[in-house]
Motif scaffolding. Structure first.
Motif, PDB file in Angstrom:
ATOM      1  N   PHE A 203       1.332  22.112 -43.926  1.00 45.03           N
ATOM      2  CA  PHE A 203       2.017  21.778 -45.067  1.00 45.03           C
ATOM      3  C   PHE A 203       2.118  23.090 -45.846  1.00 45.03           C
ATOM      4  CE2 PHE A 203       1.805  17.449 -44.202  1.00 45.03           C
ATOM      5  CZ  PHE A 203       0.693  17.152 -43.576  1.00 45.03           C
ATOM      6  N   TRP A 204       3.248  23.290 -46.484  1.00 45.51           N
ATOM      7  CA  TRP A 204       3.537  24.525 -47.195  1.00 45.51           C
ATOM      8  C   TRP A 204       4.232  24.214 -48.646  1.00 45.51           C
ATOM      9  CZ3 TRP A 204       2.743  29.597 -45.588  1.00 45.51           C
ATOM     10  CH2 TRP A 204       2.409  29.788 -44.385  1.00 45.51           C
ATOM     11  N   GLY A 205       3.631  25.070 -49.650  1.00 43.59           N
ATOM     12  CA  GLY A 205       4.399  25.068 -51.076  1.00 43.59           C
ATOM     13  C   GLY A 205       5.766  25.584 -50.836  1.00 43.59           C
ATOM     14  N   GLN A 206       6.409  25.572 -52.105  1.00 43.77           N
ATOM     15  CA  GLN A 206       7.713  26.169 -52.281  1.00 43.77           C
ATOM     16  C   GLN A 206       7.715  27.697 -52.615  1.00 43.77           C
ATOM     17  OE1 GLN A 206       6.343  24.789 -54.621  1.00 43.77           O
ATOM     18  NE2 GLN A 206       6.360  26.001 -56.592  1.00 43.77           N
ATOM     19  N   GLY A 207       6.389  28.216 -52.770  1.00 42.30           N
ATOM     20  CA  GLY A 207       6.153  29.595 -53.166  1.00 42.30           C
ATOM     21  C   GLY A 207       6.355  29.845 -54.632  1.00 42.30           C
TER      22      GLY A 207
ATOM     23  N   ASN B 235       2.968  37.074 -44.413  1.00 37.85           N
ATOM     24  CA  ASN B 235       1.888  37.824 -44.353  1.00 37.85           C
ATOM     25  C   ASN B 235       0.391  36.945 -44.831  1.00 37.85           C
ATOM     26  OD1 ASN B 235       2.704  40.115 -42.816  1.00 37.85           O
ATOM     27  ND2 ASN B 235       2.716  41.145 -44.656  1.00 37.85           N
ATOM     28  N   PHE B 236      -0.740  37.006 -43.886  1.00 37.88           N
ATOM     29  CA  PHE B 236      -1.694  36.195 -44.181  1.00 37.88           C
ATOM     30  C   PHE B 236      -2.823  37.035 -45.437  1.00 37.88           C
ATOM     31  CE2 PHE B 236      -5.419  33.802 -43.595  1.00 37.88           C
ATOM     32  CZ  PHE B 236      -6.636  34.556 -43.571  1.00 37.88           C
TER      33      PHE B 236
ATOM     34  N   ALA C 186       6.155  39.953 -53.782  1.00 39.48           N
ATOM     35  CA  ALA C 186       6.458  39.129 -52.715  1.00 39.48           C
ATOM     36  C   ALA C 186       6.560  37.564 -53.099  1.00 39.48           C
ATOM     37  CB  ALA C 186       5.282  39.320 -51.578  1.00 39.48           C
ATOM     38  N   LEU C 187       6.720  36.718 -52.485  1.00 40.06           N
ATOM     39  CA  LEU C 187       7.030  35.389 -52.668  1.00 40.06           C
ATOM     40  C   LEU C 187       5.541  35.061 -52.082  1.00 40.06           C
ATOM     41  CD1 LEU C 187       8.688  33.283 -53.915  1.00 40.06           C
ATOM     42  CD2 LEU C 187       9.487  32.502 -51.651  1.00 40.06           C
ATOM     43  N   TYR C 188       4.814  34.274 -52.846  1.00 36.13           N
ATOM     44  CA  TYR C 188       3.430  34.010 -52.447  1.00 36.13           C
ATOM     45  C   TYR C 188       3.378  32.306 -52.141  1.00 36.13           C
ATOM     46  CZ  TYR C 188       1.455  38.601 -53.484  1.00 36.13           C
ATOM     47  OH  TYR C 188       1.021  39.874 -53.670  1.00 36.13           O
TER      48      TYR C 188
ATOM     49  N   PHE D 221      -0.689  32.965 -48.307  1.00 35.22           N
ATOM     50  CA  PHE D 221       0.250  33.763 -47.584  1.00 35.22           C
ATOM     51  C   PHE D 221       1.429  34.523 -48.560  1.00 35.22           C
ATOM     52  CE2 PHE D 221      -0.643  32.887 -43.242  1.00 35.22           C
ATOM     53  CZ  PHE D 221      -1.391  31.792 -43.388  1.00 35.22           C
ATOM     54  N   ARG D 222       1.952  35.514 -48.081  1.00 40.14           N
ATOM     55  CA  ARG D 222       3.147  36.164 -49.020  1.00 40.14           C
ATOM     56  C   ARG D 222       4.043  36.818 -48.020  1.00 40.14           C
ATOM     57  NH1 ARG D 222      -0.168  41.455 -51.507  1.00 40.14           N
ATOM     58  NH2 ARG D 222      -0.155  42.569 -49.557  1.00 40.14           N
ATOM     59  N   GLN D 223       5.217  36.957 -48.687  1.00 38.65           N
ATOM     60  CA  GLN D 223       6.415  37.161 -47.787  1.00 38.65           C
ATOM     61  C   GLN D 223       7.410  38.118 -48.722  1.00 38.65           C
ATOM     62  OE1 GLN D 223       8.812  34.511 -45.746  1.00 38.65           O
ATOM     63  NE2 GLN D 223       9.579  35.835 -44.265  1.00 38.65           N
TER      64      GLN D 223
END
Length: 124
Positions: free
Chosen positions: A113-117, A46-47, A92-94, A37-39
């Motif tokens: 679960f998510w990474g820190q980007g 966003n996917f 973006a931040l991915y 994803f990215r933001q």
């Protein structure tokens, strides 16, 4: 628990390429689907696409299909996002994320679960 650590972000000029990595640890991921994803600032997350860890099947959002490629290295427990022909709008931040399911999803809320980007900045 699954720990995810992204790396590989940076600054690149439009038209360039970057490969992001997402190193996973903590659990066997054979029953997981991984998502990217990215933001961008002030925007929704966003996917971009998914990969089913067990068989490597991928799925992409229309916005990046043909430019971005997701792959994984089982031996390194790492998922990659190869990004080509980058545009300023790709800034973006991915994030990578993991979902305990063989079914992919485009909804961020479906991932546990998510990474820190890792930041990607594309200049014109």
């Amino acid at each position: 628990q699954v720990q995810l650590v992204e790396s590989g972000g940076g600054s690149v000029q439009a038209g360039g390429s970057l490969r992001l990595s997402c190193a996973a640890s903590g659990r066997t991921l054979s029953s997981y689907t991984m998502g990217w994803f990215r933001q961008a600032p002030g925007k929704e997350r966003n996917f971009l696409g998914t990969i089913r860890w067990s068989v490597g099947t991928t799925y992409y959002a229309d916005s990046v299909k043909g430019r971005f490629t997701i792959s994984r290295d089982n031996a390194k427990n790492t998922v990659y996002l190869q990004m080509n022909r980058l545009k300023p709008d790709d800034t973006a931040l991915y994030y990578c994320a993991a979902r305990s399911s063989l079914l992919g999803s485009s909804r961020p809320t479906d991932y546990t679960f998510w990474g820190q980007g890792t930041q990607v900045t594309v200049s014109s």
